[in-house]
Design an enzyme around this catalytic site. Sequence first.
Site, PDB file in Angstrom:
ATOM      1  CG  ASP A 198      -3.756  -2.048  -0.180  1.00 54.96           C
ATOM      2  OD1 ASP A 198      -2.679  -2.580   0.132  1.00 54.96           O
ATOM      3  OD2 ASP A 198      -4.218  -1.055   0.403  1.00 54.96           O
TER       4      ASP A 198
ATOM      5  CB  SER B  97      -0.955  -0.033   1.206  1.00 56.86           C
ATOM      6  OG  SER B  97      -1.982   0.917   1.058  1.00 56.86           O
TER       7      SER B  97
END
Length: 395
Positions: free
Chosen positions: A238, A48
């Site tokens: 993610d 992320s």
Amino acid sequence: MKKLALVLSGGGFNGAFQIGALHYLKEHWPILGVDKESMDFDCVAGVSVGSLNGSLIASHQFEELCAIWEKVRKYGVEEIYTSDFIDTRSDSENVEFKVDPAFLFDTFLPEFRPDLSIWQILPLLFSKRKQRDFLQKTLRQASDEFSVNFNQFKALADNGPLEKKLKSLLKRELVKSSTFRCGFVSLNDGKYYSVKAEEFASDEDFQQGVLASSAIPIIWAPVPEVQTTHGPLKQLVDGGIKNVSPLGDVLEDIHNDPDHDYTLLIINCNTHDPIPENYENRNIAQIALRALTDISLSEIFNNDIREYLRINDILQQVGNSRELFNYDYKKQQRTQQPLRAFKTIIIQPDAGILGDSLVSTKSLFDKRHAHGIDKAKKALSLIKNRGANYNTILT
């Protein structure tokens, strides 16, 4: 030779906390006691926002990274994403929705235009049955068109501004003295993939891999495909949804380098436990973020780090009295790879300090950045007090 590995967690705009911590570490680098120049790590792994920060650190572009965050501080989240659903210009420290009826109509019902002549309208004025029939027919047509267009709807926001920045900065050849790993999840097979910079087939794939690692589901659309030396990976999001702290990625690289003494530096954007709040009147984005980031991702991180610290402490207690080996759960057998204890520094925020991870205002950025500096300062002060043989440091 003493080496240093950097692990960066996910956390959206709370990544400013990592930048603050890294700023302080850069200015006080000798305290770490490693044989590297300032801000030069042997291993870097991130998911992320940790992937964004880590990729530019591994590329020796810390100043360029800080410039990105300075623009975020000045101009807000639109430096990273735009949205027709989230109010990206709000001064609120919580996610705020904005709804434009014209935009919704054009997006979900672009072909729906009931065209009635005066002779068709007149009967509707005098017949309730005709009104009911017309309304049912109209709603059925609208529902059919809405269903078709809604199936094409992938996300609440567009991370095009971030993609543009990555394209201008990220190149595989710039990752020289470090090993960088980028973590993301494929929606197709549900697996977590950790890919080294040199394992991407091209610079564009490298850029798309980092973009995928920061693509929070629902908020941003999945990256359709990334080519790697191991083959194509598709529908990527993610990596934090399955592995918020890519600690295992770094440990794998370190175990393959048994001749060097490593220190692990983990900078986490998440707190140990979610802050109790009343979500009775929260909107869909706030509910999604609460469930995904505050609860799920924090729990993944806590379990990951807790297990690592437990094993690391056991290994430190055992010392050199006996050799312990890793266990491969997939093959159901002990490996020939001995377990090792590491000096570890964990820098993470206090509860309730950093705020909503999808929001960035000047005041929020300054708070996050300053808190990162403060936590890094406390960590290094503990190292100075304990001397060169410090073990695990929690802040």
